[in-house]
Write a protein that holds these residues in place. Structure first.
Motif, PDB file in Angstrom:
ATOM      1  N   TYR A  46       8.029  33.988  -2.085  1.00  0.00           N
ATOM      2  CA  TYR A  46       6.789  34.995  -2.251  1.00  0.00           C
ATOM      3  C   TYR A  46       7.314  36.313  -1.644  1.00  0.00           C
ATOM      4  CZ  TYR A  46       2.367  37.212  -1.476  1.00  0.00           C
ATOM      5  OH  TYR A  46       1.204  37.998  -1.268  1.00  0.00           O
ATOM      6  N   ALA A  47       7.247  37.335  -2.184  1.00  0.00           N
ATOM      7  CA  ALA A  47       7.369  38.748  -1.730  1.00  0.00           C
ATOM      8  C   ALA A  47       8.878  38.858  -0.733  1.00  0.00           C
ATOM      9  CB  ALA A  47       6.026  39.386  -0.734  1.00  0.00           C
ATOM     10  N   GLY A  48       9.755  38.188  -1.183  1.00  0.00           N
ATOM     11  CA  GLY A  48      11.084  38.218  -0.560  1.00  0.00           C
ATOM     12  C   GLY A  48      11.396  37.108   0.446  1.00  0.00           C
ATOM     13  N   VAL A  49      10.091  36.294   0.833  1.00  0.00           N
ATOM     14  CA  VAL A  49      10.383  35.582   1.869  1.00  0.00           C
ATOM     15  C   VAL A  49      10.745  34.211   1.116  1.00  0.00           C
ATOM     16  CG1 VAL A  49       9.105  34.084   3.433  1.00  0.00           C
ATOM     17  CG2 VAL A  49       8.278  36.356   3.095  1.00  0.00           C
ATOM     18  N   ASN A  50      11.843  33.542   1.580  1.00  0.00           N
ATOM     19  CA  ASN A  50      12.369  32.281   1.040  1.00  0.00           C
ATOM     20  C   ASN A  50      11.684  30.982   1.241  1.00  0.00           C
ATOM     21  OD1 ASN A  50      13.397  31.245   3.471  1.00  0.00           O
ATOM     22  ND2 ASN A  50      15.051  32.644   3.589  1.00  0.00           N
ATOM     23  N   TRP A  51      12.078  30.053   0.586  1.00  0.00           N
ATOM     24  CA  TRP A  51      11.460  28.792   0.658  1.00  0.00           C
ATOM     25  C   TRP A  51      11.884  28.178   1.980  1.00  0.00           C
ATOM     26  CZ3 TRP A  51       7.407  26.834  -1.421  1.00  0.00           C
ATOM     27  CH2 TRP A  51       6.988  27.145  -2.734  1.00  0.00           C
ATOM     28  N   GLY A  52      12.813  28.498   2.746  1.00  0.00           N
ATOM     29  CA  GLY A  52      13.346  27.930   3.979  1.00  0.00           C
ATOM     30  C   GLY A  52      12.050  28.414   4.933  1.00  0.00           C
ATOM     31  N   VAL A  53      11.621  29.638   4.942  1.00  0.00           N
ATOM     32  CA  VAL A  53      10.666  30.070   6.004  1.00  0.00           C
ATOM     33  C   VAL A  53       9.255  29.352   5.551  1.00  0.00           C
ATOM     34  CG1 VAL A  53       9.325  32.214   6.665  1.00  0.00           C
ATOM     35  CG2 VAL A  53      11.673  32.258   6.249  1.00  0.00           C
ATOM     36  N   ILE A  54       9.092  29.163   4.109  1.00  0.00           N
ATOM     37  CA  ILE A  54       7.639  28.713   3.823  1.00  0.00           C
ATOM     38  C   ILE A  54       7.834  27.277   4.146  1.00  0.00           C
ATOM     39  CG2 ILE A  54       6.182  28.092   1.941  1.00  0.00           C
ATOM     40  CD1 ILE A  54       6.223  31.106   2.077  1.00  0.00           C
ATOM     41  N   ALA A  55       8.873  26.523   4.007  1.00  0.00           N
ATOM     42  CA  ALA A  55       9.038  25.132   4.236  1.00  0.00           C
ATOM     43  C   ALA A  55       8.693  24.893   5.863  1.00  0.00           C
ATOM     44  CB  ALA A  55      10.073  24.410   3.657  1.00  0.00           C
TER      45      ALA A  55
ATOM     46  N   MET B 199       1.494  42.853  19.058  1.00  0.00           N
ATOM     47  CA  MET B 199       1.852  44.279  19.254  1.00  0.00           C
ATOM     48  C   MET B 199       3.243  44.641  18.423  1.00  0.00           C
ATOM     49  SD  MET B 199       1.689  43.992  23.662  1.00  0.00           S
ATOM     50  CE  MET B 199       2.041  45.872  23.950  1.00  0.00           C
ATOM     51  N   LEU B 200       3.848  43.268  18.379  1.00  0.00           N
ATOM     52  CA  LEU B 200       5.118  43.631  17.291  1.00  0.00           C
ATOM     53  C   LEU B 200       4.555  44.151  16.054  1.00  0.00           C
ATOM     54  CD1 LEU B 200       7.690  40.589  17.877  1.00  0.00           C
ATOM     55  CD2 LEU B 200       8.025  43.154  18.081  1.00  0.00           C
ATOM     56  N   LEU B 201       3.527  43.377  15.353  1.00  0.00           N
ATOM     57  CA  LEU B 201       3.103  43.517  13.955  1.00  0.00           C
ATOM     58  C   LEU B 201       2.428  44.962  14.088  1.00  0.00           C
ATOM     59  CD1 LEU B 201       1.291  40.045  13.330  1.00  0.00           C
ATOM     60  CD2 LEU B 201       3.741  40.755  12.606  1.00  0.00           C
ATOM     61  N   ALA B 202       1.852  45.423  15.071  1.00  0.00           N
ATOM     62  CA  ALA B 202       1.327  46.616  15.090  1.00  0.00           C
ATOM     63  C   ALA B 202       2.472  47.504  15.046  1.00  0.00           C
ATOM     64  CB  ALA B 202       0.299  46.635  16.365  1.00  0.00           C
ATOM     65  N   ARG B 203       3.511  47.500  15.734  1.00  0.00           N
ATOM     66  CA  ARG B 203       4.568  48.388  15.818  1.00  0.00           C
ATOM     67  C   ARG B 203       5.336  48.464  14.558  1.00  0.00           C
ATOM     68  NH1 ARG B 203       8.845  48.132  20.999  1.00  0.00           N
ATOM     69  NH2 ARG B 203       9.664  46.255  19.772  1.00  0.00           N
ATOM     70  N   GLY B 204       5.452  47.126  13.738  1.00  0.00           N
ATOM     71  CA  GLY B 204       6.223  47.257  12.861  1.00  0.00           C
ATOM     72  C   GLY B 204       7.843  47.580  13.053  1.00  0.00           C
ATOM     73  N   PHE B 205       8.621  48.067  12.055  1.00  0.00           N
ATOM     74  CA  PHE B 205       9.893  48.442  12.066  1.00  0.00           C
ATOM     75  C   PHE B 205      10.179  49.948  11.988  1.00  0.00           C
ATOM     76  CE2 PHE B 205       9.758  44.069  10.069  1.00  0.00           C
ATOM     77  CZ  PHE B 205      10.361  43.550  10.806  1.00  0.00           C
ATOM     78  N   ALA B 267       2.054  49.557  11.227  1.00  0.00           N
ATOM     79  CA  ALA B 267       1.635  48.355  11.266  1.00  0.00           C
ATOM     80  C   ALA B 267       1.861  47.298  10.191  1.00  0.00           C
ATOM     81  CB  ALA B 267       0.221  48.374  11.874  1.00  0.00           C
ATOM     82  N   LEU B 268       2.092  46.136  10.530  1.00  0.00           N
ATOM     83  CA  LEU B 268       2.506  45.031   9.207  1.00  0.00           C
ATOM     84  C   LEU B 268       1.669  43.716   9.578  1.00  0.00           C
ATOM     85  CD1 LEU B 268       6.327  45.551   9.122  1.00  0.00           C
ATOM     86  CD2 LEU B 268       4.675  46.204   7.441  1.00  0.00           C
ATOM     87  N   GLY B 269       1.095  43.249   8.485  1.00  0.00           N
ATOM     88  CA  GLY B 269       0.829  42.022   8.785  1.00  0.00           C
ATOM     89  C   GLY B 269       1.688  40.961   8.887  1.00  0.00           C
ATOM     90  N   PRO B 270       1.156  39.648   9.021  1.00  0.00           N
ATOM     91  CA  PRO B 270       2.433  38.790   9.378  1.00  0.00           C
ATOM     92  C   PRO B 270       3.103  38.123   8.130  1.00  0.00           C
ATOM     93  CG  PRO B 270       0.101  37.876  10.047  1.00  0.00           C
ATOM     94  CD  PRO B 270      -0.028  39.128   9.280  1.00  0.00           C
ATOM     95  N   VAL B 271       2.686  38.076   7.077  1.00  0.00           N
ATOM     96  CA  VAL B 271       3.511  37.827   5.838  1.00  0.00           C
ATOM     97  C   VAL B 271       4.336  39.112   5.519  1.00  0.00           C
ATOM     98  CG1 VAL B 271       3.597  37.217   3.409  1.00  0.00           C
ATOM     99  CG2 VAL B 271       1.817  36.493   4.850  1.00  0.00           C
ATOM    100  N   GLU B 272       3.434  40.194   5.564  1.00  0.00           N
ATOM    101  CA  GLU B 272       4.481  41.727   5.405  1.00  0.00           C
ATOM    102  C   GLU B 272       5.753  41.609   6.257  1.00  0.00           C
ATOM    103  OE1 GLU B 272       2.651  46.010   4.105  1.00  0.00           O
ATOM    104  OE2 GLU B 272       1.710  44.677   5.776  1.00  0.00           O
ATOM    105  N   LEU B 380       9.331  32.615  15.575  1.00  0.00           N
ATOM    106  CA  LEU B 380      10.239  33.393  14.301  1.00  0.00           C
ATOM    107  C   LEU B 380       9.992  34.965  14.605  1.00  0.00           C
ATOM    108  CD1 LEU B 380      11.960  32.866  11.962  1.00  0.00           C
ATOM    109  CD2 LEU B 380      10.002  33.009  10.684  1.00  0.00           C
ATOM    110  N   TYR B 381       8.624  35.357  14.645  1.00  0.00           N
ATOM    111  CA  TYR B 381       8.200  36.658  14.943  1.00  0.00           C
ATOM    112  C   TYR B 381       8.965  37.421  16.172  1.00  0.00           C
ATOM    113  CZ  TYR B 381       4.782  36.012  11.257  1.00  0.00           C
ATOM    114  OH  TYR B 381       4.480  35.510   9.889  1.00  0.00           O
TER     115      TYR B 381
END
Lengths: 85, 597
Positions: A46-55, B199-205, B267-272, B380-381
């Motif tokens: 989804y949106a560039g995110v691979n199945w490794g992350v999702i799983a 804070m990381l999400l609020a800062r983004g890249f 700022a970015l959301g968790p999935v974004e 991961l974040y």
């Protein structure tokens, strides 16, 4: 203890173990060919995110959900005194 | 690198540690009996115990090691998060409640409940000590990694500080205070990491002020004349990342390009956040050695974010991408060890004795899994944030999380470092308690048959805690710089091989005998330890061989033993139980802690 309640722990354990084993085997044998990404966990989900992350997220969240199911539907506190099988 | 301390950081850090010690002493003063010292009288509430599980389990390996590995190698660190959490499923569904019913103080109590055997107690005690010590080493290494940037002190001072503080906590207070230290630490760790990720999400890249070219190799040389950075003496002005900061406004670990060619994302959301990372190019740094000068070199390597989100980027998990079967087995074996190891760790198992009954043990585990799961998702974040915030120390991956916090200011850095230090304190306290319990109950009292009254047990436990603390300090100094998650992998392999087969068969196979348990644990402990000592990884990382030499010299085909040694221990138990001592168990339902033979 009712048979349904007695089996819920082993059943949930089997479900999770199968999911974890599938994840590990797909990572090891179905995600790379000659060192290059080739399907499996490397495939985009989804949106560039691979199945490794999702799983990975799925296994972490799934563990908690199964634990909650076990707490709600597993052996009752009054049945805890029975000897382990 | 030289890390300068700040007054704010030191003040916050000291306030944290002092508060934890004060709470520890206050609560510990209530634990005068052996039941209080080793098992908190079994009166800890299930919610507190559940968060204490998280505090116990989220060790330096989780916070410092996983974040560091993700920051340096990408997804591979997250594999540890997945494996560590999956292990709790084994603990909850298979081990927790029976262990609670069978034991009283130590793992050996549960293993020995049916037999009343001196042999089982001795083997279990030795296993507990070895596993606790293996698990202690990475905690101490993590402590050393923390004080370098926080207090500007050398690695060994950090190790000694943790050793001293923990020894004081455990030697004076025992399980009651250890539980509360872990509860506070578990709560703080999840809370502070959540804030950091927010804070990381609020800062983004954002991109550095100018691109880093492929030829901008940074050089480090250590010799009799001192440490040289890029040919000049190391100083506060000439650090490993000084040239990068002057030229590009960033340190090690930065974004080379963002999707859409933008300079920053906002700022970015968790999935974004993960999606944008996957579509970006990242400047990572490859460590090498200059063949002519012998200098250590750090060369910039541009890699795509999507590649960094794939397994197999680090030496530990490279087997995923290789075609050889032995490399695949190495990966499978480590994932098996992580899955089975959690439920076999003595310091986790004894926490089941601090609650009232099996029902509370189950509820505790659910709470623990919830808190630990949230934390592992955050890793991961945190790892991606550390990889792209220009704050890495390429000489020590373990510092990634605290250094990431420093990019948000000294205050947050101090809080994160203090929480991480408390993290180490909590886990080390639990390990030392587990080790001390094994020494007193299983070795001295039941193994050697010493008659110890209640007060003597507590006194002996305190002495054992001091000795264990000193041993851990020495090993922590020895293993400086090795990734702490990698080190914890050893403990998981040995724990899974030594304890799990015996525990599972004892609970689920009625023909398990005393001899079977002793043989299984001895085989599991001996083979897993021997395999690790002779493995290519150990020859390379501990004894200094090159990767090619280590592979050629090692008598074992891959480094992680669990996939061989766990089945071997199961087999040994079955064979010894069927062929050996056929007498029925001497003491069925025998109360733990009251051995008769």
């Amino acid at each position: 203890m009712s048979s349904r309640r007695r089996w819920i722990g082993p059943l949930l354990f089997a479900v999770y173990t199968l999911a974890y084993a599938a994840f590990v085997f797909v990572a090891a044998f179905a995600s790379f060919e000659g060192g290059k990404p080739a399907g499996g966990l490397a495939r985009e989900a989804y949106a560039g995110v691979n199945w490794g992350v999702i799983a990975g997220f799925g296994l972490i969240v799934g563990a908690f959900l199964l634990a909650v199911v076990y707490a709600l539907a597993g052996p009752a506190a009054t049945e805890d005194s029975e000897a382990p099988r | 690198m030289i890390h300068e301390s700040s007054i704010t950081a030191i003040a916050v850090f000291l306030a944290f540690v002092t508060s934890v010690l004060a709470i520890s002493f206050r609560l510990g003063s209530k634990a005068k009996s052996a039941g209080g010292y080793f098992a908190a009288h079994g009166h800890v509430g299930w919610f507190v115990n559940g968060i204490a599980f998280a505090g116990d389990y989220l060790s330096a390996a989780s916070f410092l090691g996983i974040c560091g590995m993700i920051a340096v190698s990408g997804y591979d660190g997250f594999l540890y998060s997945i494996g560590y959490l999956a292990g709790w499923i084994v603990a909850l569904f298979v081990i927790a409640e029976p262990v609670k019913r069978l034991g009283r103080f130590t793992l050996a109590d549960a293993l020995n409940a049916r037999f009343g055997s001196r042999g089982v107690k001795l083997v279990a005690a030795v296993g507990t000590l070895v596993i606790s010590l293996l698990y202690l080493v990475p905690q101490m290494v993590g402590a050393g990694a923390l004080v370098k940037p926080l207090l500007g002190l050398p690695h060994w001072v950090g190790v000694a500080m943790v050793g001293a503080v923990v020894t004081v906590i455990v030697a004076t207070a025992g399980m009651v205070s250890t539980t509360w230290v872990q509860f506070i630490k578990g709560t703080l760790l999840v809370f502070v990491c959540s804030i950091l990720v927010w804070m990381l999400l609020a800062r983004g890249f954002a991109l550095p002020s100018s691109p880093i070219g492929p030829g901008e190799v940074q050089r480090l040389a250590r010799g009799t004349a001192g440490t040289l950075v890029n040919g000049a003496p190391l100083s506060a002005e000439n650090q490993l990342d000084s040239a990068l900061r002057r030229g590009h406004g960033t340190g090690f670990g930065s974004v080379a390009s963002l999707p859409g060619g933008v300079a920053s994302t906002g700022a970015l959301g968790p999935v974004e956040y993960i999606s944008v990372f996957a579509g970006s190019s990242i400047t990572t740094w490859r460590k090498g050695v200059d063949a002519d000068s012998g200098e250590t070199t750090f060369s910039p390597v541009e890699r795509s974010g999507s590649e960094l989100l794939l397994p197999g980027g680090s030496p530990t998990f490279r087997g995923v991408r290789e075609d050889s079967l032995s490399a695949k087995f190495d990966f499978l074996s480590l994932m098996l060890a992580l899955f089975l190891g959690t439920a076999s760790l003595p310091h986790i198992l004894i926490r089941y004795y601090t609650v009232r009954d099996a029902s509370a043990a189950r509820k505790s585990t659910v709470v623990g899994i919830g808190a630990i799961g949230v934390f592992y998702i955050l890793t991961l974040y945190l790892g991606i944030g550390a990889m792209t915030s220009g704050a890495l120390d390429p000489t020590d991956s373990n510092m990634a999380a605290p250094l990431l916090a420093r990019t948000f200011g000294e205050g947050l850095f101090a809080v994160v470092s203090a929480v991480a230090f408390t993290t180490v304190l909590g886990t080390v306290s639990g390990l030392v308690i587990a080790g001390a319990g094994a020494v007193v109950h299983d070795l001295l009292r039941d193994g050697l048959g010493l008659r110890l009254d209640d007060a003597s047990q507590v006194r002996a436990g305190r002495i054992a805690a001091v000795v264990l603390g000193l041993g851990a300090i020495g090993l922590g100094v020895l293993f400086e710089g090795v990734n702490v998650s990698f080190l914890v992998g050893w403990a998981f392999n040995v724990a899974a091989s030594t304890n799990l087969p015996a525990l599972v068969m004892l609970l689920f196979w009625r023909r398990t005998t005393r001899l079977g348990v002793i043989v299984s644990m001895s085989v599991g402990l001996g083979t897993s330890l021997g395999w690790i000592l002779l493995s290519p990884d150990t020859l390379e990382r501990v004894f200094g061989y090159t990767a090619a030499e280590a592979t050629a010299r090692s008598p074992v085909p891959f480094s992680q033993p669990a996939i061989v040694t766990v089945p071997l221990a199961f087999l040994a138990l079955v064979v010894a139980s069927l062929l050996g001592d056929r007498r029925p168990p001497a003491v069925r339902g025998h109360p733990a802690g009251d051995p008769s033979g």
